[in-house]
Design an enzyme around this catalytic site. Structure first.
Site, PDB file in Angstrom:
ATOM      1  N   GLY A 107     -14.858  43.311 -33.118  1.00  0.00           N
ATOM      2  CA  GLY A 107     -16.061  42.610 -32.680  1.00  0.00           C
ATOM      3  C   GLY A 107     -16.497  41.585 -33.707  1.00  0.00           C
ATOM      4  O   GLY A 107     -16.669  41.904 -34.887  1.00  0.00           O
TER       5      GLY A 107
ATOM      6  N   GLY B  23     -19.407  39.699 -33.562  1.00  0.00           N
ATOM      7  CA  GLY B  23     -20.803  39.325 -33.439  1.00  0.00           C
ATOM      8  C   GLY B  23     -21.401  39.189 -34.828  1.00  0.00           C
ATOM      9  O   GLY B  23     -20.693  39.001 -35.821  1.00  0.00           O
TER      10      GLY B  23
ATOM     11  N   GLY C 252     -22.731  41.502 -36.776  1.00  0.00           N
ATOM     12  CA  GLY C 252     -22.313  42.563 -37.672  1.00  0.00           C
ATOM     13  C   GLY C 252     -20.887  42.411 -38.139  1.00  0.00           C
ATOM     14  O   GLY C 252     -20.588  42.490 -39.338  1.00  0.00           O
TER      15      GLY C 252
ATOM     16  N   VAL D  67      -9.756  45.957 -27.456  1.00  0.00           N
ATOM     17  CA  VAL D  67      -9.491  47.308 -27.928  1.00  0.00           C
ATOM     18  C   VAL D  67      -9.778  48.286 -26.803  1.00  0.00           C
ATOM     19  O   VAL D  67     -10.868  48.275 -26.212  1.00  0.00           O
ATOM     20  CB  VAL D  67     -10.336  47.634 -29.165  1.00  0.00           C
ATOM     21  CG1 VAL D  67     -10.225  49.110 -29.536  1.00  0.00           C
ATOM     22  CG2 VAL D  67      -9.919  46.750 -30.342  1.00  0.00           C
TER      23      VAL D  67
ATOM     24  N   GLU E 117     -38.275  34.426 -22.705  1.00  0.00           N
ATOM     25  CA  GLU E 117     -37.684  33.127 -23.009  1.00  0.00           C
ATOM     26  C   GLU E 117     -37.100  32.472 -21.763  1.00  0.00           C
ATOM     27  O   GLU E 117     -37.278  31.264 -21.541  1.00  0.00           O
ATOM     28  CB  GLU E 117     -36.619  33.308 -24.091  1.00  0.00           C
ATOM     29  CG  GLU E 117     -37.225  33.635 -25.452  1.00  0.00           C
ATOM     30  CD  GLU E 117     -36.227  34.171 -26.461  1.00  0.00           C
ATOM     31  OE1 GLU E 117     -36.603  34.301 -27.637  1.00  0.00           O
ATOM     32  OE2 GLU E 117     -35.087  34.471 -26.077  1.00  0.00           O
TER      33      GLU E 117
END
Length: 424
Positions: free
Chosen positions: A15, A17, A19, A83, A174
């Protein structure tokens, strides 16, 4: 698939992103090989996805190819793959192209939409988690106006020009504000048979407040700004059904061609590959170092982790994911040096939500919470500075400057073909 350097510790990060990218960058000077795996070839700045969905920014303004981002980091290789599983005993990550052996594993696959058991609603109410989602939503919004222009049926025209946003968290608020601004500003002079300023935007929330995670003061400010903008805010109004004709709530039916989902998220399904003990949202319980029970070599961060800091749950926000990634890198470095791991400490840097041009709320601490133009300016500066590279910063600044001065949006192109429900 083996390590790039035999005998050298191999860190697999799944991933890219906030993190995953933070962990990768923080390991740049650590004596490890890194394999960064993602099913997309780009990193997306998710806080600004709604700007792509509402035609304010182009996808390239908020996304960059992963290979380009890490091109100067020599200890990283990038794999475009999905994955499908994790073998904890064998220490391998499973993909369609084969298994990847790891010494340390970092799972940072984030979250997806949750329809609270009503998965059939997804066809009619798309959520916003990816560039593809944003482009689909943009297409639906713009097509609704085009089809309203071509129909002579008054009731159908009203349905086409009604937009319902479900969920009054930051994404819902938003989106609702942006859609209303599109109708009243960006498109107001473009059509001949319809008056786009009469469009109806309805924000539906099951709870008693908008932005329920914010303070009551900021929640009230956000609602006031939404109402002033022209959004119909319906609180304490649970949704009971969504179909191609619109939304049904406990208060009645809202005929609408375009329904947007911002009411719930669920952690990536990959969490269940490493534990059967996920929480109700699918998140993986982690220890004080963000590793999973019984496998200190496996870390879970970001929206996929049920983490705590100082006895409080760590929120599923970008700064928490970034801090988690940096913490994991420190833990891996400590392992290699034979030192004890640090405890994860989440530092809350505040939260913000934008509502429209010059409208926002910001919480920077108990004594520093405010709404309106200054909150929007702070939000604008923070998001510009957080974008990945200079080109993205310059492009976003130029596009936002144009929006602010003219009320126009630069990306009002209807492109591609919608996946799923397209009939409005």
């Amino acid at each position: 698939m083996e390590n790039a350097t035999p005998g050298r510790p191999h860190v697999v990060i799944v991933g890219c992103g906030f993190g995953g990218l933070a962990a990768t960058r923080a390991l740049a000077d650590t004596d490890v090989d890194i394999t960064l795996v993602d099913r997309e070839n780009h990193h997306t700045f998710q806080p600004l996805l709604y700007q792509v969905a509402s035609a304010g920014l182009n996808p390239s303004d908020i996304a960059q190819p992963i290979r380009h981002i890490v091109r100067k980091q020599n200890n990283v290789r990038v794999l475009l793959a999905e994955v499908t599983g994790v073998d904890l005993a064998a220490r391998t990550v499973e993909t369609a192209d084969g298994a990847i052996v790891y010494d340390h594993l970092v799972l940072a696959t984030g979250a997806t939409h949750s329809y609270f058991g009503n998965d059939s609603w997804a066809e009619f109410a798309p959520g916003l988690k990816s560039i593809d989602d944003a482009l689909d939503i943009r297409r639906r919004i713009l097509l609704a106006f085009e089809r309203a222009e071509s129909t002579s049926d008054i009731a159908e025209r009203q349905r086409l020009m009604t937009f319902v946003v479900v969920g009054a968290g930051p994404t819902g608020v938003e989106l609702a504000g942006a859609v209303k601004e599109i109708a009243t500003k960006a498109l107001s002079a473009d059509f001949r048979s319809i008056d786009t300023t009469t469009s109806r935007v309805v924000l539906v929330e099951a709870g008693p407040r908008v932005l329920g995670a914010f303070t009551e003061k900021l929640s009230a400010s956000a609602k006031q700004q939404l109402v002033k903008l022209g959004v119909d805010v319906q609180l304490s109004t649970p949704v009971t059904a969504i179909d191609e004709q619109g939304v049904t709530t406990e208060a009645g039916k809202i005929p609408a061609a375009t329904v947007l989902w911002g009411a719930g998220v669920a952690a990536s399904s990959l969490g269940r590959a490493v534990t059967d003990d996920t929480d109700r949202a699918g998140r993986v319980p982690v220890g004080a170092d963000l590793s999973i029970d019984g496998h200190p070599e496996v870390f879970v961060i970001g929206d996929l982790a049920a983490a705590q800091s100082d006895g409080k749950a760590v929120p599923g926000v970008a700064p928490a994911a970034t801090q988690g990634g940096q913490h994991v890198a420190r833990c891996i470095a400590a392992d290699l040096a034979g030192n004890s791991r640090p405890t994860f400490q989440y530092k809350d840097k505040g939260s913000m939500a934008t509502i429209g041009r010059s409208k926002a709320v910001a919480y920077l601490g108990p004594k520093l919470q405010f709404g309106g133009y200054f909150a929007w300016l702070v939000w604008w500066v923070v998001h510009i500075m957080t974008l990945i590279d200079f080109r993205s910063k310059a492009s976003a600044m130029a596009n936002w400057g144009w929006q602010y001065l003219t009320g126009q949006r630069v990306a009002r192109l209807i492109t591609g073909r919608s996946s799923g429900h397209t009939k409005v």
